[in-house]
Design a protein around this motif. Structure first.
Motif, PDB file in Angstrom:
ATOM      1  N   TRP A   1       6.532  61.905  21.887  1.00 38.59           N
ATOM      2  CA  TRP A   1       7.409  61.187  20.955  1.00 38.59           C
ATOM      3  C   TRP A   1       7.863  59.858  21.550  1.00 38.59           C
ATOM      4  O   TRP A   1       7.873  58.839  20.875  1.00 38.59           O
ATOM      5  CB  TRP A   1       8.613  62.062  20.617  1.00 38.59           C
ATOM      6  CG  TRP A   1       9.660  61.333  19.813  1.00 38.59           C
ATOM      7  CD1 TRP A   1       9.673  61.104  18.485  1.00 38.59           C
ATOM      8  CD2 TRP A   1      10.857  60.742  20.331  1.00 38.59           C
ATOM      9  NE1 TRP A   1      10.786  60.405  18.126  1.00 38.59           N
ATOM     10  CE2 TRP A   1      11.538  60.154  19.234  1.00 38.59           C
ATOM     11  CE3 TRP A   1      11.419  60.640  21.598  1.00 38.59           C
ATOM     12  CZ2 TRP A   1      12.749  59.493  19.378  1.00 38.59           C
ATOM     13  CZ3 TRP A   1      12.625  59.972  21.736  1.00 38.59           C
ATOM     14  CH2 TRP A   1      13.276  59.411  20.639  1.00 38.59           C
ATOM     15  N   TYR A   2       8.224  59.891  22.828  1.00 41.51           N
ATOM     16  CA  TYR A   2       8.771  58.678  23.441  1.00 41.51           C
ATOM     17  C   TYR A   2       7.692  57.703  23.872  1.00 41.51           C
ATOM     18  O   TYR A   2       7.804  56.509  23.613  1.00 41.51           O
ATOM     19  CB  TYR A   2       9.622  59.065  24.647  1.00 41.51           C
ATOM     20  CG  TYR A   2      10.290  57.868  25.302  1.00 41.51           C
ATOM     21  CD1 TYR A   2       9.709  57.203  26.389  1.00 41.51           C
ATOM     22  CD2 TYR A   2      11.495  57.387  24.821  1.00 41.51           C
ATOM     23  CE1 TYR A   2      10.316  56.108  26.969  1.00 41.51           C
ATOM     24  CE2 TYR A   2      12.110  56.291  25.390  1.00 41.51           C
ATOM     25  CZ  TYR A   2      11.515  55.662  26.469  1.00 41.51           C
ATOM     26  OH  TYR A   2      12.114  54.588  27.040  1.00 41.51           O
TER      27      TYR A   2
ATOM     28  N   GLY B   1       0.742  60.852  19.940  1.00 34.78           N
ATOM     29  CA  GLY B   1       0.176  59.524  20.134  1.00 34.78           C
ATOM     30  C   GLY B   1      -0.206  58.876  18.815  1.00 34.78           C
ATOM     31  O   GLY B   1       0.052  57.697  18.591  1.00 34.78           O
ATOM     32  N   ALA B   2      -0.831  59.721  17.924  1.00 37.71           N
ATOM     33  CA  ALA B   2      -1.242  59.175  16.630  1.00 37.71           C
ATOM     34  C   ALA B   2      -0.036  58.729  15.815  1.00 37.71           C
ATOM     35  O   ALA B   2      -0.019  57.652  15.210  1.00 37.71           O
ATOM     36  CB  ALA B   2      -2.047  60.215  15.860  1.00 37.71           C
ATOM     37  N   MET B   3       1.002  59.580  15.810  1.00 38.96           N
ATOM     38  CA  MET B   3       2.190  59.236  15.030  1.00 38.96           C
ATOM     39  C   MET B   3       2.893  58.009  15.616  1.00 38.96           C
ATOM     40  O   MET B   3       3.383  57.143  14.888  1.00 38.96           O
ATOM     41  CB  MET B   3       3.141  60.421  14.979  1.00 38.96           C
ATOM     42  CG  MET B   3       2.606  61.591  14.167  1.00 38.96           C
ATOM     43  SD  MET B   3       3.799  62.942  14.029  1.00 38.96           S
ATOM     44  CE  MET B   3       5.029  62.143  13.011  1.00 38.96           C
ATOM     45  N   ARG B   4       2.926  57.936  16.980  1.00 39.74           N
ATOM     46  CA  ARG B   4       3.568  56.764  17.586  1.00 39.74           C
ATOM     47  C   ARG B   4       2.788  55.493  17.262  1.00 39.74           C
ATOM     48  O   ARG B   4       3.371  54.449  16.943  1.00 39.74           O
ATOM     49  CB  ARG B   4       3.659  56.961  19.096  1.00 39.74           C
ATOM     50  CG  ARG B   4       4.428  55.840  19.800  1.00 39.74           C
ATOM     51  CD  ARG B   4       4.591  56.145  21.289  1.00 39.74           C
ATOM     52  NE  ARG B   4       5.453  55.156  21.905  1.00 39.74           N
ATOM     53  CZ  ARG B   4       5.033  53.988  22.387  1.00 39.74           C
ATOM     54  NH1 ARG B   4       3.766  53.666  22.293  1.00 39.74           N
ATOM     55  NH2 ARG B   4       5.885  53.135  22.949  1.00 39.74           N
ATOM     56  N   SER B   5       1.424  55.600  17.322  1.00 45.38           N
ATOM     57  CA  SER B   5       0.610  54.436  16.982  1.00 45.38           C
ATOM     58  C   SER B   5       0.815  54.027  15.534  1.00 45.38           C
ATOM     59  O   SER B   5       0.979  52.851  15.222  1.00 45.38           O
ATOM     60  CB  SER B   5      -0.867  54.763  17.230  1.00 45.38           C
ATOM     61  OG  SER B   5      -1.675  53.681  16.847  1.00 45.38           O
TER      62      SER B   5
ATOM     63  N   ARG C   1       3.428  54.668  13.747  1.00 44.38           N
ATOM     64  CA  ARG C   1       4.775  54.130  13.607  1.00 44.38           C
ATOM     65  C   ARG C   1       4.822  52.672  14.080  1.00 44.38           C
ATOM     66  O   ARG C   1       5.461  51.814  13.453  1.00 44.38           O
ATOM     67  CB  ARG C   1       5.752  54.987  14.421  1.00 44.38           C
ATOM     68  CG  ARG C   1       7.202  54.580  14.241  1.00 44.38           C
ATOM     69  CD  ARG C   1       8.158  55.533  14.937  1.00 44.38           C
ATOM     70  NE  ARG C   1       8.072  55.369  16.385  1.00 44.38           N
ATOM     71  CZ  ARG C   1       7.618  56.299  17.190  1.00 44.38           C
ATOM     72  NH1 ARG C   1       7.188  57.441  16.713  1.00 44.38           N
ATOM     73  NH2 ARG C   1       7.569  56.102  18.510  1.00 44.38           N
ATOM     74  N   GLN C   2       4.140  52.426  15.237  1.00 40.42           N
ATOM     75  CA  GLN C   2       4.142  51.053  15.757  1.00 40.42           C
ATOM     76  C   GLN C   2       3.464  50.093  14.773  1.00 40.42           C
ATOM     77  O   GLN C   2       3.932  48.969  14.555  1.00 40.42           O
ATOM     78  CB  GLN C   2       3.417  51.008  17.101  1.00 40.42           C
ATOM     79  CG  GLN C   2       4.207  51.667  18.239  1.00 40.42           C
ATOM     80  CD  GLN C   2       3.437  51.664  19.541  1.00 40.42           C
ATOM     81  OE1 GLN C   2       2.204  51.665  19.539  1.00 40.42           O
ATOM     82  NE2 GLN C   2       4.151  51.672  20.638  1.00 40.42           N
TER      83      GLN C   2
ATOM     84  N   LEU D   1      -1.592  56.170   8.306  1.00 44.61           N
ATOM     85  CA  LEU D   1      -0.467  57.104   8.344  1.00 44.61           C
ATOM     86  C   LEU D   1      -0.754  58.330   7.486  1.00 44.61           C
ATOM     87  O   LEU D   1      -0.478  59.466   7.887  1.00 44.61           O
ATOM     88  CB  LEU D   1       0.803  56.407   7.863  1.00 44.61           C
ATOM     89  CG  LEU D   1       2.090  57.243   7.886  1.00 44.61           C
ATOM     90  CD1 LEU D   1       2.375  57.720   9.308  1.00 44.61           C
ATOM     91  CD2 LEU D   1       3.259  56.443   7.336  1.00 44.61           C
ATOM     92  N   ARG D   2      -1.335  58.091   6.302  1.00 48.60           N
ATOM     93  CA  ARG D   2      -1.665  59.206   5.415  1.00 48.60           C
ATOM     94  C   ARG D   2      -2.718  60.109   6.066  1.00 48.60           C
ATOM     95  O   ARG D   2      -2.617  61.344   6.022  1.00 48.60           O
ATOM     96  CB  ARG D   2      -2.167  58.677   4.080  1.00 48.60           C
ATOM     97  CG  ARG D   2      -2.315  59.754   3.010  1.00 48.60           C
ATOM     98  CD  ARG D   2      -2.777  59.139   1.703  1.00 48.60           C
ATOM     99  NE  ARG D   2      -1.859  58.132   1.218  1.00 48.60           N
ATOM    100  CZ  ARG D   2      -2.098  56.817   1.233  1.00 48.60           C
ATOM    101  NH1 ARG D   2      -3.252  56.368   1.714  1.00 48.60           N
ATOM    102  NH2 ARG D   2      -1.211  55.964   0.790  1.00 48.60           N
TER     103      ARG D   2
END
Length: 942
Positions: free
Chosen positions: A54-55, A108-112, A114-115, A428-429
């Protein structure tokens, strides 16, 4: 350089957080060690990986996974090293690695994503700022152009015009001077085309400041129309009389275009916010540009094949024949306006296609469609990459104005935002779809909840497990799947975690809908917090540990049973040592005494009796051990026949008579059973009663009571009940279930006080069960005596009356002993003292005895003479007595023979008979029994 340093610092921080988190997770797991032991070695490291993902994203989460795996492997797995021991350790490590990688990948995917979403948002904000700056720039530009100014006299005749006014009206000051204002400054309503009221005339008439109405158009001298806005004010003399008018006006065409431009852009941004498909957004951009640049055709092309070509994406006014002919457009230094703009990553203006070398090879295609000018602007991404091109085609050669430049740049950037927003949404989807798919196929329960803990989502694994629908499980409905006895406990754990806003872990029994069985799961919930540290939601998983929990319980029970068996073994070995040494001690003392000093004649007989008694004790001890071995292996031989239990009981009492009366035990004998015959091995049955009577006497105090009763029960009284009761030390209730186990005598103090190996009752149970019966024990507790109850199937009277045996059964055949006679006997024994003593005893019976100590000597002696009987040890220095017997049988045929050996198992007896021995006797040998066996197996002698 500063940006690179910030990126480097950010990377160090993210990986540093993963390392610090690993240390904290390890310390926390060490702190939890006293509570959970070696169980759940990875419990704190799942949270570590999730937090690192997450971080910090994929890289730091993988580092956390590796550090956590090493820490768990070396510190918390039972093997404590690189060699993982046990299926559970390997499975636990594998599950941790797989789930950790899944968390790392998803995090990692969600952070990417999100970025990227944040970058798109920043870009959108940047474009909004650019829009604001553009508005200010446009306003500044409009103000900097300057206004047109015309001054008239009191009659409304032109007296002054500045250059801007000359430009807009088409009149020079010289031409206009002295002419009426209505002739030089002709205005009409833009919509109705009706001449508008002239502001100068009104100012002169009313003496007020006047402004033009909306939609006013100025018609220049040459007929060119220009939308304007103006105001007119009176020029007064010192007396206040109107002596003239000054009118200020300006061209508002650019202002209107800018307003229209911003309006179109706002509408497009609103479409993006509503999630309108990218194709529709790009078409709206083309239509907006076409409204701005009247007569043009706008198109959008998107980069593909890693930026090596462009493909037509929007522009419905572009002829299909043209888009088909150029599609796809190669990206290169000389590929028309669009291919070149994408290659250079800068705007390319071709004002005249027919004469521009960039269009060589494409000119005919464009000119045939009426395209004579093409302006192309690259569509930039937030990272500066070219996403495509935005192009305007014109029907005549044309160069862009400053407004056109601004317009193209603005719409190209807007298109970039739309493209990146769409692609970010798609990523994201897709990430959400992958994440949800992984959750749905994961073999464990996954759930989400609101900040108050009410469930909002759970995967199909939970729904299939519990049989609940998602609607029924939402809120607190999922609690109904928990065993009623544990619902309050689980709720209390959750409430405590909610108060502390901390993670929690709890074991929950969920009811499986398929069969109604409750299966244990370990559930872990983690709060999701916002930047202010407030819990906004909860996420959790629950893993099925039922099999592992049951296996742990079984292992624990097996361990306890093994420890109990080990203690019993140790106790048995200690008792066995005691029981073997105890009879040897007086034998050794007596033998030493007889050797060291002359023994009076009156002491010799008692001493020898003592020696024989102690040897018999040891022999009985060994026989009991062998009996237990036979019972355990199911190889105890039984010689079936009709047995009268009353007679068997009386015989057993006769054997134990001296012990009973020696302790002044009172005896009550109540043999009331009418049907007291059974199908049994009489000798073995007597062994059972003998053991029970011996135990009753052994564990009863002086003057105690012994009762033996028989009766019949069951339909037609077909069961014989034999009860042996005493008033002895009794049995504690917790020990009662184990007294029939081998080597069990209850408390250790009983063994020390009364001696024995604890084999008697085990033999009793084995013999009784081999006869198809049961034996049980009852006791009210310590010092309350014990009752043993034996249940056997009684035989009908008619079967007993028919020759005293069962129909279809034959009693064991026993050869009648031959009269005493002289036999030629060959004794084969490697132990010289035993060989010499046995020969002396046999000669004392009148037999002719020859001896041998090896197979070779025995073979030579047997070849030299004929013997009536061979008595041979099995273990000889140069081979086996079995081999000796095979040789003699092969050379001389069958010869009566008795095998003497310390091995007495059933398979030993079978092997000796197969070799040719007639009988098998186990050492130590009672000479009286040997003499009886010789009479039984040997032929009549000389």
């Amino acid at each position: 350089m500063t940006t690179m340093l910030r990126i480097s610092e950010s990377t160090v921080v993210r990986y540093g957080v993963a390392v610090v988190g690993a240390v904290i997770a390890t310390a926390l797991r060490l702190a939890l060690g006293p509570l959970v032991g070696d169980r759940f070695p990875f419990m704190t490291f799942f949270a570590l990986v999730a937090f690192a993902a997450w971080y910090g994203g994929f890289g730091p989460s993988v580092l956390a996974l590796v550090l956590g795996g090493f820490a768990a492997t070396f510190l918390f797995l039972p093997s404590r090293g690189l060699e993982l021991g046990g299926v559970e350790a390997r499975v636990g490590t594998f599950v941790f690695a797989m789930v950790g990688l899944m968390i790392a990948f998803l995090g990692g995917a969600m952070r990417s994503a999100r970025q990227q979403a944040e970058a798109s948002a920043r870009e959108a904000y940047r474009h909004l700022q650019a829009e604001h700056e553009l508005r200010e720039r446009l306003d500044t530009t409009l103000r900097s152009i300057g206004d047109a100014v015309i001054a008239t006299d009191g009659q409304g005749q032109v007296r002054f015009m500045n250059p801007i006014a000359e430009q807009l009206t088409g009149w020079t000051q010289v031409e206009a001077s002295g002419r009426p204002m209505e002739e030089v400054f002709r205005i009409v309503n833009e919509q109705t085309r009706v001449p508008a009221e002239h502001p100068v005339a009104r100012v002169i008439r009313d003496g007020v400041i006047v402004g033009l109405a909306n939609h006013t158009v100025l018609i220049a001298k040459e007929g060119v129309e220009t939308p304007i806005e103006d105001s007119a004010a009176p020029i007064r003399d010192e007396h206040g009389a109107v002596v003239g008018v000054v009118m200020v006006f300006r061209n508002v065409e650019e202002q209107r275009r800018s307003e229209l431009l911003l309006t179109d852009q706002r509408k497009i941004l609103e479409q993006m916010a509503r999630g309108v498909p990218l194709g529709e957004v790009l078409e709206a951009l083309c239509e907006a540009v076409e409204r701005q640049a009247v007569g043009c055709v706008a198109t959008v092309m998107l980069a593909e094949d890693e930026g090596r070509s462009l493909r037509f994406a929007a522009g419905h006014r572009c002829p299909a024949s043209y888009s088909t002919a150029i599609n796809p457009v190669p990206v290169g230094p000389s590929h028309g306006s669009c291919g070149t703009a994408a290659y250079r990553a800068e705007q390319v203006i071709v004002a005249d296609i027919a004469n521009d070398p960039l269009w060589n090879g494409f000119q005919k295609i464009a000119l045939d469609q009426g395209f004579h000018a093409c302006w192309s602007t690259p569509i930039p991404s937030s990272e500066g990459k070219v996403l495509g091109t935005f192009a305007l085609y014109f029907p005549s050669p044309r160069s862009p104005t400053a407004h056109d430049q601004v317009m193209m740049d603005l719409f190209a950037r807007t298109a970039g935002v739309a493209i990146e927003r769409q692609r970010a949404d798609d990523r994201l989807r897709q990430s959400e779809d992958r994440y949800r798919t992984l959750i749905e196929v994961a073999p464990q329960v996954v759930w989400y909840g609101e900040s108050d803990g009410s469930l909002t989502y759970c995967n199909t694994w939970f729904l299939d497990l519990t049989g609940l629908s998602l609607a029924a499980a939402k809120g607190s409905g999922w609690l109904q799947a928990i065993h009623p006895d544990h619902r309050d406990r689980v709720r209390d754990v959750w409430l405590a975690a909610a108060v502390k806003s901390a993670s929690y872990e709890v074991e929950i029994p969920f009811r499986r809908a398929a069969d109604g069985v409750y299966r244990w799961h370990v559930a872990k919930g983690v709060p999701v917090k916002d930047q202010a540290g407030q819990v906004v939601s909860w996420v959790g998983v629950a893993t099925d540990i039922d099999d592992r929990k049951r296996a742990d319980e079984e292992r624990r029970a097996a361990k306890e049973e093994a420890e109990r068996a080990n203690r019993a073994k140790d106790q048995f070995l200690a008792v066995l040592s005691h029981e073997l040494r105890t009879p040897l001690n007086p034998i050794l003392l007596a033998a030493s005494s007889m050797l060291d000093r002359p023994t009076p004649p009156e002491e010799i007989h008692p001493t020898l009796e003592m020696i024989r008694h102690n040897v018999n004790l040891q022999a009985r001890l060994i026989d009991d051990l062998l009996d237990v071995m036979r019972i355990v292996q199911g190889k105890m031989p039984l010689h079936w026949g009709v047995a009268d239990c009353h007679d068997v009981i009386r015989h057993a009492l006769q054997v134990c008579q001296s012990e009973v009366f020696g302790k002044t035990i009172g005896l009550t004998l109540d043999l009331s059973a009418d049907r007291h015959h059974v199908n049994a091995d009489s000798a073995r049955l007597q062994q059972v009663f003998w053991n029970l009577i011996k135990n009753a006497v052994k564990f009863s105090p002086e003057g105690g009571m012994l009762s033996i009763r028989t009766r019949n029960e069951g339909g037609e009284h077909d069961r014989l009940i034999v009860e042996v009761s005493d008033t002895g030390i009794g049995v504690e209730p917790d020990i009662l279930p184990t007294i029939f186990d081998p080597f069990q005598q209850g408390e250790t103090s009983i063994t020390r006080r009364f001696g024995g190996l604890g084999l008697g009752l085990a033999i009793c149970r084995g013999v009784v069960e081999a006869h198809g019966g049961t034996i049980t024990a009852e006791s009210r507790g310590k010092s309350q005596g014990t009752t043993f109850r034996i249940v056997l199937k009684a035989l009908p009277s008619r079967e007993v009356e028919e020759n005293g045996q069962l129909q279809g059964k034959h009693p064991v055949s026993v050869r009648a002993a031959s009269p005493s006679s002289t036999l030629k006997i060959l004794v084969v024994e490697d132990e010289e003292a035993t060989r010499r003593l046995m020969a002396r005893l046999l000669r004392g019976l009148g037999h002719d005895v020859s001896t041998a100590g090896t197979i070779a000597e025995a073979t030579e002696t047997a070849e030299a003479d004929l013997f009536d009987l061979i008595v041979s040890d099995i273990g000889l220095p140069d081979g086996s007595g079995l081999e000796l017997m095979r040789r003699i049988v092969k050379q001389r045929g069958p010869v009566p023979a008795i095998a003497l050996t310390g091995y007495g198992m059933e398979e030993d007896i079978v092997r000796s008979r197969a070799a040719g021995f007639t009988a098998h006797m186990t050492k130590p040998i009672d000479f009286t029994k040997l003499e009886a066996m010789i009479r039984q197996v040997a032929p009549t002698g000389h």
